[in-house]
Motif scaffolding. Structure first.
Motif, PDB file in Angstrom:
ATOM      1  N   ILE A 137       0.829  -1.208   0.000  1.00 37.10           N
ATOM      2  CA  ILE A 137       0.000   0.000   0.000  1.00 37.10           C
ATOM      3  C   ILE A 137       0.864   1.258   0.000  1.00 37.10           C
ATOM      4  CG2 ILE A 137      -1.672   1.331   1.346  1.00 37.10           C
ATOM      5  CD1 ILE A 137      -2.921  -1.312   2.203  1.00 37.10           C
ATOM      6  N   LEU A 138       1.953   1.240   0.740  1.00 34.99           N
ATOM      7  CA  LEU A 138       2.850   2.396   0.758  1.00 34.99           C
ATOM      8  C   LEU A 138       3.472   2.639  -0.606  1.00 34.99           C
ATOM      9  CD1 LEU A 138       4.686   2.142   4.190  1.00 34.99           C
ATOM     10  CD2 LEU A 138       2.961   3.797   3.488  1.00 34.99           C
ATOM     11  N   ARG A 139       3.818   1.552  -1.326  1.00 40.49           N
ATOM     12  CA  ARG A 139       4.378   1.724  -2.674  1.00 40.49           C
ATOM     13  C   ARG A 139       3.345   2.309  -3.623  1.00 40.49           C
ATOM     14  NH1 ARG A 139       7.733   0.472   0.317  1.00 40.49           N
ATOM     15  NH2 ARG A 139       7.539   2.728   0.483  1.00 40.49           N
ATOM     16  N   LEU A 140       2.087   1.874  -3.500  1.00 44.56           N
ATOM     17  CA  LEU A 140       1.025   2.439  -4.329  1.00 44.56           C
ATOM     18  C   LEU A 140       0.827   3.923  -4.035  1.00 44.56           C
ATOM     19  CD1 LEU A 140      -1.652  -0.418  -4.184  1.00 44.56           C
ATOM     20  CD2 LEU A 140      -0.194   0.187  -6.118  1.00 44.56           C
ATOM     21  N   ILE A 141       0.904   4.268  -2.755  1.00 41.75           N
ATOM     22  CA  ILE A 141       0.778   5.673  -2.372  1.00 41.75           C
ATOM     23  C   ILE A 141       1.912   6.492  -2.965  1.00 41.75           C
ATOM     24  CG2 ILE A 141       0.897   7.263  -0.411  1.00 41.75           C
ATOM     25  CD1 ILE A 141      -0.578   5.164   1.239  1.00 41.75           C
ATOM     26  N   ASP A 142       3.137   5.989  -2.852  1.00 41.42           N
ATOM     27  CA  ASP A 142       4.294   6.714  -3.380  1.00 41.42           C
ATOM     28  C   ASP A 142       4.209   6.873  -4.890  1.00 41.42           C
ATOM     29  OD1 ASP A 142       5.327   6.920  -0.839  1.00 41.42           O
ATOM     30  OD2 ASP A 142       6.585   5.138  -1.014  1.00 41.42           O
ATOM     31  N   MET A 143       3.723   5.832  -5.575  1.00 40.52           N
ATOM     32  CA  MET A 143       3.609   5.904  -7.030  1.00 40.52           C
ATOM     33  C   MET A 143       2.623   6.982  -7.455  1.00 40.52           C
ATOM     34  SD  MET A 143       3.622   1.843  -7.972  1.00 40.52           S
ATOM     35  CE  MET A 143       2.998   2.155  -9.624  1.00 40.52           C
ATOM     36  N   GLN A 144       1.483   7.062  -6.786  1.00 46.61           N
ATOM     37  CA  GLN A 144       0.496   8.064  -7.188  1.00 46.61           C
ATOM     38  C   GLN A 144       0.938   9.459  -6.810  1.00 46.61           C
ATOM     39  OE1 GLN A 144      -3.598   7.077  -6.798  1.00 46.61           O
ATOM     40  NE2 GLN A 144      -4.276   9.190  -6.646  1.00 46.61           N
ATOM     41  N   LEU A 145       1.553   9.612  -5.639  1.00 47.72           N
ATOM     42  CA  LEU A 145       2.001  10.939  -5.217  1.00 47.72           C
ATOM     43  C   LEU A 145       3.155  11.453  -6.056  1.00 47.72           C
ATOM     44  CD1 LEU A 145       1.803  10.688  -1.317  1.00 47.72           C
ATOM     45  CD2 LEU A 145       0.220  11.816  -2.878  1.00 47.72           C
ATOM     46  N   ALA A 146       3.812  10.564  -6.822  1.00 48.69           N
ATOM     47  CA  ALA A 146       4.905  10.990  -7.682  1.00 48.69           C
ATOM     48  C   ALA A 146       4.407  11.810  -8.871  1.00 48.69           C
ATOM     49  CB  ALA A 146       5.684   9.778  -8.192  1.00 48.69           C
ATOM     50  N   PHE A 147       3.101  11.669  -9.209  1.00 49.63           N
ATOM     51  CA  PHE A 147       2.517  12.423 -10.315  1.00 49.63           C
ATOM     52  C   PHE A 147       1.838  13.681  -9.776  1.00 49.63           C
ATOM     53  CE2 PHE A 147       2.668   8.075 -11.844  1.00 49.63           C
ATOM     54  CZ  PHE A 147       3.175   8.230 -13.131  1.00 49.63           C
ATOM     55  N   PRO A 148       2.032  14.828 -10.436  1.00 52.38           N
ATOM     56  CA  PRO A 148       1.270  16.033 -10.042  1.00 52.38           C
ATOM     57  C   PRO A 148      -0.226  15.782 -10.170  1.00 52.38           C
ATOM     58  CG  PRO A 148       3.065  16.591 -11.543  1.00 52.38           C
ATOM     59  CD  PRO A 148       2.975  15.098 -11.535  1.00 52.38           C
ATOM     60  N   VAL A 149      -0.970  16.074  -9.116  1.00 54.11           N
ATOM     61  CA  VAL A 149      -2.386  15.728  -9.074  1.00 54.11           C
ATOM     62  C   VAL A 149      -3.156  16.397 -10.206  1.00 54.11           C
ATOM     63  CG1 VAL A 149      -4.489  15.910  -7.709  1.00 54.11           C
ATOM     64  CG2 VAL A 149      -2.340  15.295  -6.599  1.00 54.11           C
ATOM     65  N   VAL A 150      -2.933  17.691 -10.387  1.00 59.80           N
ATOM     66  CA  VAL A 150      -3.698  18.417 -11.399  1.00 59.80           C
ATOM     67  C   VAL A 150      -3.430  17.857 -12.791  1.00 59.80           C
ATOM     68  CG1 VAL A 150      -4.081  20.668 -12.467  1.00 59.80           C
ATOM     69  CG2 VAL A 150      -3.767  20.507  -9.998  1.00 59.80           C
ATOM     70  N   LEU A 151      -2.165  17.621 -13.116  1.00 61.63           N
ATOM     71  CA  LEU A 151      -1.832  17.091 -14.438  1.00 61.63           C
ATOM     72  C   LEU A 151      -2.398  15.684 -14.624  1.00 61.63           C
ATOM     73  CD1 LEU A 151       1.867  18.284 -14.904  1.00 61.63           C
ATOM     74  CD2 LEU A 151      -0.226  19.297 -15.798  1.00 61.63           C
ATOM     75  N   LEU A 152      -2.372  14.880 -13.549  1.00 63.33           N
ATOM     76  CA  LEU A 152      -2.908  13.522 -13.635  1.00 63.33           C
ATOM     77  C   LEU A 152      -4.417  13.553 -13.914  1.00 63.33           C
ATOM     78  CD1 LEU A 152      -2.448  10.453 -13.285  1.00 63.33           C
ATOM     79  CD2 LEU A 152      -2.911  10.759 -10.844  1.00 63.33           C
ATOM     80  N   VAL A 153      -5.151  14.386 -13.182  1.00 64.12           N
ATOM     81  CA  VAL A 153      -6.598  14.466 -13.379  1.00 64.12           C
ATOM     82  C   VAL A 153      -6.916  15.041 -14.753  1.00 64.12           C
ATOM     83  CG1 VAL A 153      -8.722  15.514 -12.534  1.00 64.12           C
ATOM     84  CG2 VAL A 153      -7.042  14.653 -10.908  1.00 64.12           C
TER      85      VAL A 153
END
Length: 304
Positions: A137-153
């Motif tokens: 779960i921590l790796r999944l969190i780190d992977m998603q947080l590595a992308f800028p939220v606004v650009l990802l959405v």
């Protein structure tokens, strides 16, 4: 002979009434001017979202090219009854701000609910089970947080389309890692306490321990963080609407209204200014309310 005096026993009726925790928290909030200001703004937002037709002075969709780009009524050339002026199609700015509150609150609130549900389950599992579950779960969190939220959405909305349902789901799923981190840290701080061990000793199952014993005791941290996250979701929704990837016209949105007025700033600054002020006030209100709510739920954190 010595006589003994019997002291009267206090009965339950003689004891002062206990105040519920919610009343205590509410009383603490009312004692803080910043919290009162935040609550007033939030109540105004909710009122606009629930009964916009009773508050808005005009139809937000009614167009009149004769009245286009008029300044607020308190300025020269302003039209009486149009307090905040009109946009490039002659629609009343105040009425569109009032009706836009419904869209803003609906999208942001449900996005926070989606992110909270996903993040709470992930955080509970990571903090309670630990080991490999926690690592994954921590790796999944780190992977998603590595992308800028606004650009990802923005990238995903551009692919799947800017419908209301897609917008809520994508905004919600973009924020679950933050909820998961908050919940995981809170679970780690309480999972070794005596009442958890007592629940294990009487044979309580893992799911029951998580939902009946751990979750209620970390709920205050979740509520406080949700108030901050709601402010962030409001800003994210406004950003997407400004870029044309949020709720589509003619539905009024605050970000869309700013976008509508950006080409007319030199001749009609009010079209973009007042929706921007509404966004700033709501974000400030939720941040102030979140700060004071944190102190009210845990007085040891008070700054006073």
């Amino acid at each position: 002979m010595t006589s003994t005096t019997t002291l009267p026993q206090e009965t339950e009726d003689d004891l002062p009434p206990r105040r519920s925790q919610s009343r205590i928290v509410f009383a603490r909030l009312l004692s803080k001017p910043a919290a009162v200001f935040g609550m007033v703004i939030v109540v105004m937002l909710v009122a606009c979202a629930l009964v916009p037709d009773l508050i808005a002075p005009h139809d937000p969709y009614a167009q009149s090219l004769i009245r286009r780009l008029k300044p607020p009524s308190f300025l020269d050339r302003g039209v009486e009854g149009y307090w905040l002026g009109t946009d490039h199609l002659g629609r009343d700015t105040l009425s569109r701000i009032v009706h836009g509150a419904r869209t803003t609150l609906l999208v942001s609130l449900f996005a926070v609910i989606v992110s909270a549900v996903a993040g709470i389950w992930a955080g509970l599992a990571a903090g309670f089970f630990g080991g490999r579950t926690d690592a994954v779960i921590l790796r999944l969190i780190d992977m998603q947080l590595a992308f800028p939220v606004v650009l990802l959405v923005i990238a995903i909305v551009a692919v799947v389309g800017p419908s209301l349902t897609n917008l809520i789901i994508l905004m919600g799923l973009s924020a679950w890692p933050r909820f998961a981190r908050i919940v995981r840290g809170s679970v780690l701080s309480v999972r070794g306490l005596e009442y958890i061990e007592a629940a294990r000793s009487i044979g309580a199952g893992k799911l029951r321990i998580m939902l009946r014993h751990i979750l209620p005791n970390i709920l205050s941290a979740i509520i406080v963080y949700a108030s901050f996250e709601l402010a962030r979701m409001i800003l994210l929704e406004a950003t997407l609407s400004f870029l044309g990837l949020g709720v589509q016209p003619p539905t009024p949105t605050w970000g869309g209204m700013i976008n509508d007025g950006k080409n007319y700033l030199s001749i009609s600054w009010a079209v973009s200014l007042f929706p921007g002020v509404a966004i700033a006030l709501i974000i400030l209100a939720f941040n102030l309310l979140g700060d004071e709510l944190r102190d009210a739920l845990d007085p040891q954190l008070s700054h006073d």
